[in-house]
Design a protein around this motif. Structure first.
Motif, mmCIF file in Angstrom:
data_model
loop_
_atom_site.group_PDB
_atom_site.id
_atom_site.type_symbol
_atom_site.label_atom_id
_atom_site.label_comp_id
_atom_site.label_asym_id
_atom_site.label_seq_id
_atom_site.Cartn_x
_atom_site.Cartn_y
_atom_site.Cartn_z
ATOM 1 N N THR A 42 -4.133 -4.711 3.266
ATOM 2 C CA THR A 42 -3.593 -5.108 1.673
ATOM 3 C C THR A 42 -4.941 -5.415 1.820
ATOM 4 O OG1 THR A 42 -0.872 -5.052 2.434
ATOM 5 C CG2 THR A 42 -2.586 -6.136 0.196
ATOM 6 N N GLY A 44 -7.003 -8.000 -1.240
ATOM 7 C CA GLY A 44 -7.074 -8.751 -2.653
ATOM 8 C C GLY A 44 -8.030 -8.129 -3.593
ATOM 9 N N THR A 188 2.539 -7.667 -11.954
ATOM 10 C CA THR A 188 3.495 -8.702 -12.257
ATOM 11 C C THR A 188 2.998 -9.440 -12.808
ATOM 12 O OG1 THR A 188 2.146 -10.707 -10.329
ATOM 13 C CG2 THR A 188 3.716 -8.934 -9.760
ATOM 14 N N GLN A 196 8.441 -11.692 -10.258
ATOM 15 C CA GLN A 196 7.272 -11.354 -9.164
ATOM 16 C C GLN A 196 7.221 -11.424 -8.769
ATOM 17 O OE1 GLN A 196 4.128 -13.943 -10.703
ATOM 18 N NE2 GLN A 196 3.590 -13.937 -13.162
ATOM 19 N N LEU A 200 6.627 -8.216 -5.659
ATOM 20 C CA LEU A 200 5.854 -8.686 -4.727
ATOM 21 C C LEU A 200 7.113 -8.148 -3.689
ATOM 22 C CD1 LEU A 200 3.691 -11.530 -5.629
ATOM 23 C CD2 LEU A 200 2.855 -9.486 -5.451
ATOM 24 N N LEU A 203 6.713 -4.409 -2.572
ATOM 25 C CA LEU A 203 5.816 -3.384 -2.636
ATOM 26 C C LEU A 203 5.081 -4.151 -0.489
ATOM 27 C CD1 LEU A 203 3.260 -4.350 -5.532
ATOM 28 C CD2 LEU A 203 3.920 -2.688 -4.914
ATOM 29 N N GLU A 204 5.123 -5.114 -0.425
ATOM 30 C CA GLU A 204 5.609 -5.383 0.936
ATOM 31 C C GLU A 204 6.590 -5.190 1.812
ATOM 32 O OE1 GLU A 204 2.878 -7.560 2.153
ATOM 33 O OE2 GLU A 204 3.759 -7.140 3.943
ATOM 34 N N MET A 216 -4.910 -4.686 -4.157
ATOM 35 C CA MET A 216 -3.676 -5.482 -5.093
ATOM 36 C C MET A 216 -4.830 -6.078 -6.142
ATOM 37 S SD MET A 216 -1.346 -6.627 -6.637
ATOM 38 C CE MET A 216 0.491 -6.631 -5.004
ATOM 39 N N THR A 218 -5.752 -8.482 -8.909
ATOM 40 C CA THR A 218 -5.216 -10.219 -9.996
ATOM 41 C C THR A 218 -5.914 -10.524 -10.095
ATOM 42 O OG1 THR A 218 -3.051 -11.599 -9.577
ATOM 43 C CG2 THR A 218 -3.997 -10.852 -7.272
ATOM 44 N N VAL A 223 -0.858 -14.675 -6.129
ATOM 45 C CA VAL A 223 0.047 -13.161 -6.201
ATOM 46 C C VAL A 223 -0.816 -13.484 -4.901
ATOM 47 C CG1 VAL A 223 0.532 -10.554 -6.699
ATOM 48 C CG2 VAL A 223 0.213 -13.348 -7.969
ATOM 49 N N GLN A 226 0.745 -14.010 -1.287
ATOM 50 C CA GLN A 226 1.503 -13.691 -0.937
ATOM 51 C C GLN A 226 1.510 -12.382 0.163
ATOM 52 O OE1 GLN A 226 4.793 -13.977 -3.108
ATOM 53 N NE2 GLN A 226 4.205 -15.221 -4.370
ATOM 54 N N ILE A 227 0.505 -11.600 -0.075
ATOM 55 C CA ILE A 227 0.516 -10.234 -0.125
ATOM 56 C C ILE A 227 -0.748 -9.784 0.562
ATOM 57 C CG2 ILE A 227 0.134 -9.304 -1.937
ATOM 58 C CD1 ILE A 227 1.635 -7.173 -1.960
#
Lengths: 365, 320
Positions: A42, A44, A188, A196, A200, A203-204, A216, A218, A223, A226-227
């Motif tokens: 993942t 971000g 989100t 939200q 999340l 998605l995770e 992701m 953002t 956000v 977290q992921i």
């Protein structure tokens, strides 16, 4: 797999630039960014509105082609360059290998088609399956993304869904062909905080269950915290800092990243620390500031920073890169002061930046 | 839905009564010759005129006359008698309806199948030569008055007075049942002329509404799904763009059914428009009233149909 891509790397973006000609001048929406995404990982991508993060994502699947963009660089996926892929090739990648969900679930589903038929359509473009099989699968998918009573919901129209459910439906649609990559553009932002968190978590869960990779996008570091396992921070069309998520939160190197971190509330840090907004506005992507593009808003800028354009260089840990003209010791001292709750002025002194430096000024148009 | 339709119909009837009242009032107050004198013919004696006045009910008060007129329409579909033709107005209009219907429906089909594709192509090829050229031509046709276009068409292409003898000219109309082939041939020019302006309007309308729709987020979603651009435009784009079209189409057809006065006049087509214009020439008040009321009925019905169609076109629209 191309021999140029390391094993396990699913997607690598190399020196990608996207420019839009407009009557006012050329918009440098994306300016030479590079990143790579591992299978099942993942990434971000964080930045303010207008930092080019959405354009970069849309360009992945060729959606900026129709807007007359000039795109250079390489986007290597499955051993080929998506930038030079034909329209038809790209169309087969879209929604099949790389799926995308968008910021506003309210407007992203077609209001005049049933949710089920939009899902069925997504499947039948890429797979030779019957309508009834696709329908059964659509119901399954709605169930998978946590929509209650999917048998009934599949025949409803988007306006009969709540905002969170619509985003779930969008996710279901994106998942319908089991993509290798899911690009989530501010998924989100338009939703309530509780919703939200649910999206999340969803998605995770889907990422670990289905083994797909997620990009992701953002503006909210909270956000990605977290992921994401890897984070790239974008400013004015460039990546200014990139690192493992843990490293980025523990030892951020770029003043812009500091600003982002200090503008989100934290439950763990010292209490009573004031949230500090980053002064000024994101710069115009037509007439960008000289030198380091962030210097007009940077509390640590020196006069020379208006002339030198910092390259993205190694920042002391594997995979950690930063584009900043301060030296490592200065950055470390400044961040230590900021983390302890100090104001940017104190951090500036702590970093030993002489006081004859330029004052941060507003960016003019 | 049913209660909505019933309510709309009731409102429609009320609106119609108001229209009838206003037309009645306007023509009553209009400084025109006494209908009885018109009816009586040349050098009629006062006693004959008085007798006609009595026959026509003109000696009653305006309220009574209106009441008689209204109840005549509502209960007996009786629009009164033409002073000039000495026939029931309802029957006269009915006789003229097929010609107007032929003209309108044919032209509508033509402008829909030509105008909409031009609009779509123009929207897709925005800012290209093709777009600018078709929108430029559209502007010419939008601005050109129908009677002028009609005359130009006749002088160019009619088989009698035309420069090139291609199509049947003015006054060649025959009924569909009389001679279908001649009916078709005689209407080619009127259809082209009447639809030219409309084509242009529809092309611009489709272009505008499609361009707006193509900027919507759900179009981006459709592309992100991997749909071919053709499907994105024709299915996802047009599905939304078709709404405003239906509204305009319904009202356009309705108002033309009420009489395509200019086209019918230029091409001497014996339709409602011609009936109307002749009636104005003759001071034939009952026909004028009758055609206005019929036109109002068409418009009111079209409005209701368009609103009902909306509920089917857009699932978000619900009528309680």
């Amino acid at each position: 797999m191309s021999s140029e891509q390391p094993a396990g790397t699913l997607l690598s973006v190399e020196n990608l630039s996207v420019q839009f000609p407009t009557p006012d001048g050329i918009v440098h929406a994306v300016d030479g960014i590079s990143y790579s995404l591992d299978a099942g990982g993942t990434l971000g991508i964080v930045g303010e509105s207008g930092s080019g993060k959405t354009v970069a994502a849309l360009t992945l699947i060729g959606l900026t082609r129709t807007q007359g963009a000039t795109v250079t660089g390489r986007i290597m996926f499955n051993g080929r360059d998506l930038l030079t892929a034909s329209k038809t090739e790209l169309r087969h990648v879209r929604g099949d290998d790389i799926a995308m969900i968008f910021q506003d679930p309210l407007s992203s589903l077609h209001p005049q088609f049933r949710v089920g038929s939009q899902l069925i359509e997504a499947m039948r473009i890429h797979r030779p399956i019957t309508k009834s099989a696709a329908r059964a699968r659509a119901t399954e998918l709605l169930d998978l993304v946590g929509i209650p009573d999917p048998k009934r919901r599949v025949d409803q129209y988007p306006h009969e869904f709540s905002g969170g459910m619509r985003q779930r439906a969008m996710i279901a649609m994106a998942l319908s062909n089991e993509p290798k990559i899911l690009v989530a553009d501010e998924p989100t932002t338009a939703l309530d905080v509780t919703v939200q968190a649910q999206i999340l978590a969803l998605l995770e869960r889907l990422r670990s269950e289905l083994g797909m990779a997620i990009i992701m996008i953002t503006h909210d570091l909270g956000v990605v915290a977290q992921i994401a396992d890897h984070i790239a921070v974008m400013y004015a069309g460039r990546i200014v800092e990139a690192a493992d998520a843990r490293r980025l939160f523990s030892a951020p190197q770029h003043p812009y990243t500091w600003g982002l971190l200090r503008s989100i509330p934290s439950l763990e840090g010292p209490r009573g620390v004031e949230l500090v907004p980053i002064p000024g506005r994101p710069p115009s992507l037509i007439r960008r500031p000289s030198g380091c593009h962030f210097h007009p808003r940077c509390a640590y800028a020196l006069p020379s920073h208006a002339a030198i354009d910092p390259p993205l260089v190694d920042a002391g840990a594997p995979g950690h890169m930063v584009a900043c003209l301060l030296d490592a010791a200065q950055r470390e001292a400044a961040w230590a002061e900021l983390r302890a709750g100090g104001a940017p002025e104190q951090a500036r002194i702590a970093a030993g930046i002489e006081d004859d430096a330029v004052e941060p000024t507003e960016v003019a148009g | 839905m049913t209660s909505y339709i019933v309510r709309r119909l009731l409102w429609g009837v009320l609106l119609l009564i108001m229209v009838i009242f206003v037309t009645f009032l306007v023509y009553f107050l209009l400084p025109s010759t006494d209908p009885a004198i018109l009816r009586a013919g040349r050098d009629a004696s006062p006693s004959v005129i008085a007798a006609i006045r009595r026959d026509l009910g003109l000696n009653h008060s305006i309220i009574v006359q209106f009441w008689n007129y209204l109840t005549g329409i509502v209960f007996h579909l009786n629009f009164g008698y033409s002073y000039y033709y000495n026939d029931p107005v309802g029957g006269l209009i009915l006789n003229r309806l097929p010609a107007t219907l032929s003209l309108t429906v044919g032209a509508a089909i033509l402008w829909v199948i030509v105008g909409i594709p031009i609009g779509i192509i123009s929207a897709i090829k925005r800012r290209t030569f093709l777009d600018r050229a078709s929108m430029g031509i559209a502007l010419v046709f939008v601005s050109a008055p129908v009677f002028w276009l009609g005359l130009i068409a006749l002088f160019l292409l009619a088989n009698d007075i035309g420069r090139f003898h291609v199509f049947l000219g003015s006054g060649s109309y025959v009924g569909l049942t009389t001679n279908p082939w001649r009916w078709f041939q005689s209407l080619i020019l009127p259809w082209m002329v009447l639809s030219a302006t409309q084509c242009a309007i529809y092309a611009r309308l489709v272009r505008g509404s499609l361009l707006q729709v193509m900027g919507e987020d759900y179009i981006r979603t459709a592309r992100a799904k991997g749909l071919p651009e053709r499907t994105v435009i024709l299915k996802h784009g047009m599905r939304s763009a078709v709404g405003p079209l239906v509204t305009v189409l319904g009202l356009d057809i309705a108002s033309l059914l009420g009489g395509a006065i200019l086209t019918e006049t230029v091409f001497s087509i014996p339709g409602i428009g011609r009936l109307q214009i002749d009636a104005i020439g003759h001071g034939d008040l009952t026909i004028i009233q009758g055609t206005v009321v019929i036109a109002a009925i068409f418009i009111i019905i079209a409005n209701i149909l368009v609103d009902i169609a909306y509920a089917f076109l857009d699932p978000r629209v619900r009528y309680e």
